[in-house]
Scaffold this active site. Structure first.
Site, PDB file in Angstrom:
ATOM      1  CG  HIS A   4      -3.281  36.457 -18.784  1.00 19.29           C
ATOM      2  ND1 HIS A   4      -3.097  35.366 -18.318  1.00 19.29           N
ATOM      3  CD2 HIS A   4      -2.509  37.514 -18.090  1.00 19.29           C
ATOM      4  CE1 HIS A   4      -2.712  35.537 -17.121  1.00 19.29           C
ATOM      5  NE2 HIS A   4      -2.380  36.581 -16.799  1.00 19.29           N
TER       6      HIS A   4
ATOM      7  CD  GLU B  94      -6.566  32.243 -16.064  1.00 19.28           C
ATOM      8  OE1 GLU B  94      -6.148  32.915 -15.209  1.00 19.28           O
ATOM      9  OE2 GLU B  94      -7.800  32.089 -16.093  1.00 19.28           O
TER      10      GLU B  94
ATOM     11  CB  THR C 246      -8.473  33.190 -12.428  1.00 20.89           C
ATOM     12  OG1 THR C 246      -7.070  33.346 -12.892  1.00 20.89           O
ATOM     13  CG2 THR C 246      -8.958  31.644 -12.589  1.00 20.89           C
TER      14      THR C 246
ATOM     15  CB  SER D 133       1.371  41.836 -12.971  1.00 18.49           C
ATOM     16  OG  SER D 133       0.385  41.463 -11.938  1.00 18.49           O
TER      17      SER D 133
HETATM   18  S1  SF4 Z   1      -4.796  31.607  -7.224  1.00 12.63           S
HETATM   19 FE1  SF4 Z   1      -6.225  32.669  -8.773  1.00 12.63          FE
HETATM   20  S2  SF4 Z   1      -4.580  34.224  -9.400  1.00 12.63           S
HETATM   21 FE2  SF4 Z   1      -3.471  32.873  -8.373  1.00 12.63          FE
HETATM   22  S3  SF4 Z   1      -2.599  31.255  -9.875  1.00 12.63           S
HETATM   23 FE3  SF4 Z   1      -4.477  30.290  -9.241  1.00 12.63          FE
HETATM   24  S4  SF4 Z   1      -6.128  31.121 -10.359  1.00 12.63           S
HETATM   25 FE4  SF4 Z   1      -4.202  32.482 -10.789  1.00 12.63          FE
END
Ligand code: SF4
Length: 319
Positions: free
Chosen positions: A129, A131, A174, A246
């Site tokens: 991923h 991130e 996240t 996703s």
């Molecule tokens: S709000 Fe959360 S899920 Fe959306 S881009 Fe930011 S860190 Fe990622």
């Protein structure tokens, strides 16, 4: 009469919304081609719409020409991305528009602070991923220990036992499952005799404890997961709408299955099948952070058509 309920907080999170707005605004203000590095959002339809507006998506950074107007997505990039872009004269304040979500930057800062305070940091996330790759850059790069599932807790335990780390902290991508993160920590704690991982508050004010975990799952993800959980418990069937790649959409689907409700993971309304809805009274629709509202509505409309062959006579409630 069957009813369709849409989960609270389904669809785009503010980070993804902002990234799309930035890309659209930049495209509108420039006549020359706009480059976006990586998938801005894990949704083929949204990407296609943006391509129609003149935005070029590249997976390979080498495809971005020298001096090109460039947008970086919400997921957060490793420092090497900025270095390569700088060599191409693409810099912030000039032609680089950085849409990194502030909540991802927060995780990077947590990772850096933990590392600087002597912690070996383990990441709960998905290896490939973007991130996780960005966060890993601030830790051990490719050598960062990443655990993907709570069931892989043995790997973390072995990693701890085979090394003499003085301090260990676990953080999360996240978009991971709140339940999965808790389960991972519980599994690890149950397998270690002398060590117990306890929560370190996100403020990181006190970094004296040797073993801890930080809750870095973002609030929009938590709200989306709890909205879907509530919906799944009250439904006969749940349709999860999200891009194939996703991560957070897959988590929502897994959550529904875990609750025991019949669930289907689709990318768009064309994949809906008539037989799924036979005898169903409470139909739930939820969607990952990369799904726009219009796609959620298209799915809800198609379900109405499937059941009644028309759009009237159907109760739709947004919960
Ligand atoms: S709000 Fe959360 S899920 Fe959306 S881009 Fe930011 S860190 Fe990622």
């Amino acid at each position: 009469m069957p009813e369709i309920n849409i989960a609270k907080n389904a669809g785009f999170c503010f980070g993804v919304k902002k990234a799309i707005e930035i890309a659209e605004e930049v495209a509108q203000n420039h006549k020359e081609p706009i480059y976006v590095y990586g998938q801005l959002v894990h949704n083929e339809k949204v990407i296609k719409d943006l391509e129609d507006k003149g935005i070029i998506f590249v997976e390979d950074i080498n495809e971005i020409p020298q001096n090109a107007v460039t947008v970086l997505r919400a997921h957060g990039e490793p420092g090497t991305t900025y270095q390569i872009l700088e060599q191409k004269s693409i810099t912030k304040g000039k032609n680089l528009n950085d849409a990194t979500c502030p909540l991802v930057t927060l995780v990077h800062n947590v990772a850096i602070k933990l590392k600087n305070n002597g912690y070996e940091v383990v990441l709960f996330g998905k290896h490939n991923h973007p991130e996780a790759i960005g966060t890993s850059y601030h830790l051990r790069g490719k050598g960062t220990f990443i655990v993907e599932e709570p069931e892989q807790s043995d790997l973390v335990v072995d990693y701890i036992k085979n090394n003499n780390f003085e301090k260990i902290a676990i953080i999360s991508q996240t978009t991971m499952s709140v339940y999965g993160y808790k389960k991972l920590i519980d599994n690890i704690n149950s397998k270690l005799n002398d060590i117990k991982f306890e929560e370190i508050p996100l403020s990181l004010k006190d970094l004296s404890q040797k073993y801890g975990f930080v809750d870095t799952i973002c609030n929009p993800t938590k709200q989306r997961q709890s909205g879907t959980e509530e919906l799944a418990k009250a439904s006969d069937i749940v349709i999860v709408v999200g891009g194939k790649n996703s991560s957070n959409s897959k988590e929502l689907y897994a959550k529904c299955r875990e609750i025991g409700v019949e669930a289907y993971f689709i990318q768009s309304e064309e994949q809906l099948q008539k037989e799924w809805f036979v005898g169903k009274q409470k139909i739930g629709v939820t969607a990952g952070a990369s799904t726009p509202d219009y796609l959620i509505n298209d799915v809800a409309d198609k379900i109405k058509d499937i059941i009644h062959g028309k759009k009237e006579g159907f109760a739709e409630i947004k919960i």
